[in-house]
Design a protein around this motif. Structure first.
Motif, PDB file in Angstrom:
ATOM      1  N   ARG A   1      -0.583  -0.185   0.804  1.00  0.00           N
ATOM      2  CA  ARG A   1       0.276  -1.222   0.238  1.00  0.00           C
ATOM      3  C   ARG A   1       1.111  -0.635  -0.897  1.00  0.00           C
ATOM      4  O   ARG A   1       0.789   0.421  -1.450  1.00  0.00           O
ATOM      5  N   HIS A   2       2.170  -1.348  -1.254  1.00  0.00           N
ATOM      6  CA  HIS A   2       2.998  -0.941  -2.371  1.00  0.00           C
ATOM      7  C   HIS A   2       2.257  -1.222  -3.674  1.00  0.00           C
ATOM      8  O   HIS A   2       1.608  -2.272  -3.809  1.00  0.00           O
TER       9      HIS A   2
ATOM     10  N   SER B   1       3.209  -6.656   4.058  1.00  0.00           N
ATOM     11  CA  SER B   1       2.447  -6.411   2.835  1.00  0.00           C
ATOM     12  C   SER B   1       1.619  -5.142   2.931  1.00  0.00           C
ATOM     13  O   SER B   1       1.285  -4.537   1.912  1.00  0.00           O
TER      14      SER B   1
ATOM     15  N   THR C   1      -3.632   6.970  -4.474  1.00  0.00           N
ATOM     16  CA  THR C   1      -2.235   6.881  -4.078  1.00  0.00           C
ATOM     17  C   THR C   1      -1.895   8.052  -3.162  1.00  0.00           C
ATOM     18  O   THR C   1      -2.485   9.134  -3.246  1.00  0.00           O
TER      19      THR C   1
ATOM     20  N   THR D   1       8.062   6.920  -0.392  1.00  0.00           N
ATOM     21  CA  THR D   1       7.535   6.226  -1.560  1.00  0.00           C
ATOM     22  C   THR D   1       6.064   6.550  -1.750  1.00  0.00           C
ATOM     23  O   THR D   1       5.428   7.172  -0.897  1.00  0.00           O
ATOM     24  N   GLN D   2       5.532   6.128  -2.887  1.00  0.00           N
ATOM     25  CA  GLN D   2       4.122   6.289  -3.198  1.00  0.00           C
ATOM     26  C   GLN D   2       3.418   4.962  -2.893  1.00  0.00           C
ATOM     27  O   GLN D   2       3.821   3.910  -3.386  1.00  0.00           O
ATOM     28  N   LEU D   3       2.381   5.010  -2.068  1.00  0.00           N
ATOM     29  CA  LEU D   3       1.634   3.812  -1.719  1.00  0.00           C
ATOM     30  C   LEU D   3       0.183   3.950  -2.158  1.00  0.00           C
ATOM     31  O   LEU D   3      -0.313   5.052  -2.410  1.00  0.00           O
TER      32      LEU D   3
ATOM     33  N   HIS E   1      13.013   6.542   4.367  1.00  0.00           N
ATOM     34  CA  HIS E   1      12.373   5.986   3.179  1.00  0.00           C
ATOM     35  C   HIS E   1      11.162   6.834   2.780  1.00  0.00           C
ATOM     36  O   HIS E   1      10.384   7.263   3.613  1.00  0.00           O
TER      37      HIS E   1
ATOM     38  N   GLU F   1       5.332  -5.023  -3.494  1.00  0.00           N
ATOM     39  CA  GLU F   1       6.617  -5.243  -2.843  1.00  0.00           C
ATOM     40  C   GLU F   1       6.474  -5.093  -1.325  1.00  0.00           C
ATOM     41  O   GLU F   1       5.608  -4.367  -0.836  1.00  0.00           O
TER      42      GLU F   1
ATOM     43  N   LEU G   1       6.910  -3.761   2.350  1.00  0.00           N
ATOM     44  CA  LEU G   1       7.153  -2.430   2.884  1.00  0.00           C
ATOM     45  C   LEU G   1       8.302  -2.473   3.879  1.00  0.00           C
ATOM     46  O   LEU G   1       8.635  -3.540   4.411  1.00  0.00           O
TER      47      LEU G   1
END
Length: 312
Positions: A27-28, A65, A93, A7-9, A5, A32, A34
C-alpha cells in the motif's frame, strides 16, 4: 519510451498462499490510491542492487488501495525470492516500479486458461474479468502437488470451470482435452514453466495464443555483428560492437534507460524504433508486434542491417 511509475510502498501484509509461496500486499505509505492496472500486469520490486524482480499483480484491479503479488521461494534462484521470504516483514518499505502489461486480456467470447505453478498469478484476475464479461471460460491448473498450488481456495467459487491437476495425483497436464478443436473466437492464455508453454504453443494457432514467460525462450537470432544506433533525441550515433547489447552500449555512453531482467522477458527496456529493422530476440512481443518493428527490447534484440534509429 513509456513513462513508468516508480514509488516507495509499504508491505501491508504477508500471508502464505501455498507451500513455498508468500502473498504480499503493498500500500501507499500515505494511503493514496495506487496506479490503475488491468489483468496481466506486473510490477518490479527493487529489492536492492542487482535485485530487481518482476511479479504479476494477482489481486483485484478495482481495489486501488493495495496491490497483491505472490512470490515462490526458489532455492536455486538469484536471490530475489530469498530476500522476500527471509527478510521482508509487514511494515517494511520497498521500491516498486510499474505496473506494466505485455500480457493483457483481450476481449473474446470464450477463453481457455492454462496455468502451471506460480503461473496462476497473472491468470487469477483474468478469470474474474472473464466472469464479469459473461465470457465462456475454463482453467486447467497444474502444479507439483496440491499443497504447492497457490490460491486454490479462491478458485473454489468457480466450480467445475476450474480443473486442478496436481502432478503427483494426475500426472502431466492433459492439454489435448482443453486445446483440441478450439471453437472459433477462443483465446488461450497460458503462464508457467517453459516446457508447459512450449507444449501449449505446439498445440495452438499463434493468433489465438497469449503466453507470459518467466524465463527467456531460446530464439534463433541472426548475426551478432556490429551496427550503428542513432539516438534521435540527442542526435548522437553510437557503434554497437559485435556481441555487445544495445542496452550496454547506450548505458556506457551515459544514457539513462530503464531496464531490469536483461533477458528479454520483462519489457522494461522496450524502446520505440524510428528507423531500421530490429532483429527481435525477446520473449515479450507478439509475432505481429515483431513484424511491425515499431519497438524492441534493447537488452537482447539487435539489428537486421547496419543502422537503427531509436527514440532515445
Amino acid at each position: 519510451m513509456t513513462t513508468v511509475h516508480e514509488t516507495q510502498l509499504v508491505v501491508d501484509g504477508i500471508q502464505p498462499a501455498a507451500d513455498g509461496v508468500r502473498a504480499l500486499t503493498l500500500r501507499h505509505p500515505l494511503g493514496e490510491p495506487l496506479p490503475a492496472w488491468e489483468p496481466g500486469a506486473h510490477i518490479d520490486l527493487l529489492l536492492g542492487p542487482g535485485l530487481e524482480r518482476q511479479y504479476s499483480l494477482c489481486g483485484d484491479p478495482a481495489d486501488r488501495s493495495v496491490w497483491r503479488v505472490a512470490v515462490l521461494r526458489e532455492p536455486l534462484g538469484r536471490g530475489g525470492s530469498a530476500h522476500v521470504h527471509e527478510r521482508l516483514r509487514p511494515g517494511d518499505t520497498v521500491r516498486v516500479r510499474g505496473p506494466r502489461n505485455h500480457f493483457a486480456l483481450r476481449p473474446a467470447p470464450r477463453y481457455r486458461f492454462v496455468a502451471g505453478g506460480i503461473g496462476i498469478t497473472p491468470i487469477l484476475p483474468m478469470l474474474a474479468a472473464a466472469e464479469a464479461a459473461g465470457a465462456e471460460w475454463s482453467l486447467l491448473y497444474g502444479g507439483r502437488s496440491r499443497a504447492s498450488m497457490a490460491f486454490t481456495g479462491e478458485l473454489e467459487r468457480y466450480g467445475d470451470r476450474v480443473t486442478l491437476a496436481p502432478q503427483d495425483e494426475a500426472g502431466l497436464l492433459d492439454l489435448d482435452s482443453v486445446l483440441d478443436a478450439l471453437p472459433e473466437g477462443t483465446l488461450v492464455y497460458c503462464c508457467g514453466p517453459g516446457p508447459l508453454l512450449d507444449a501449449v504453443e505446439a498445440r495452438c494457432p499463434s493468433d489465438a495464443l497469449h503466453v507470459e514467460r518467466f524465463r527467456a525462450k531460446e530464439r534463433p537470432g541472426g548475426e551478432d555483428g556490429g551496427f550503428e544506433v542513432e539516438l534521435a533525441r540527442s542526435g548522437r550515433t553510437l557503434t554497437v560492437a559485435p556481441g555487445v547489447s544495445v542496452l550496454d552500449t547506450v548505458r556506457a555512453a551515459g544514457v539513462e534507460v530503464l531496464f531490469s531482467c536483461a533477458e528479454g522477458t520483462c519489457g522494461t527496456c522496450e524502446t520505440d524504433v524510428l528507423d531500421g529493422t530490429p532483429d527481435h530476440r525477446d520473449s515479450v512481443l507478439t509475432d505481429e508486434e515483431r513484424e511491425a518493428g515499431e519497438t524492441m527490447m534493447i537488452c537482447v534484440s539487435r539489428c537486421r542491417g547496419k543502422r537503427l534509429v531509436l527514440d532515445l
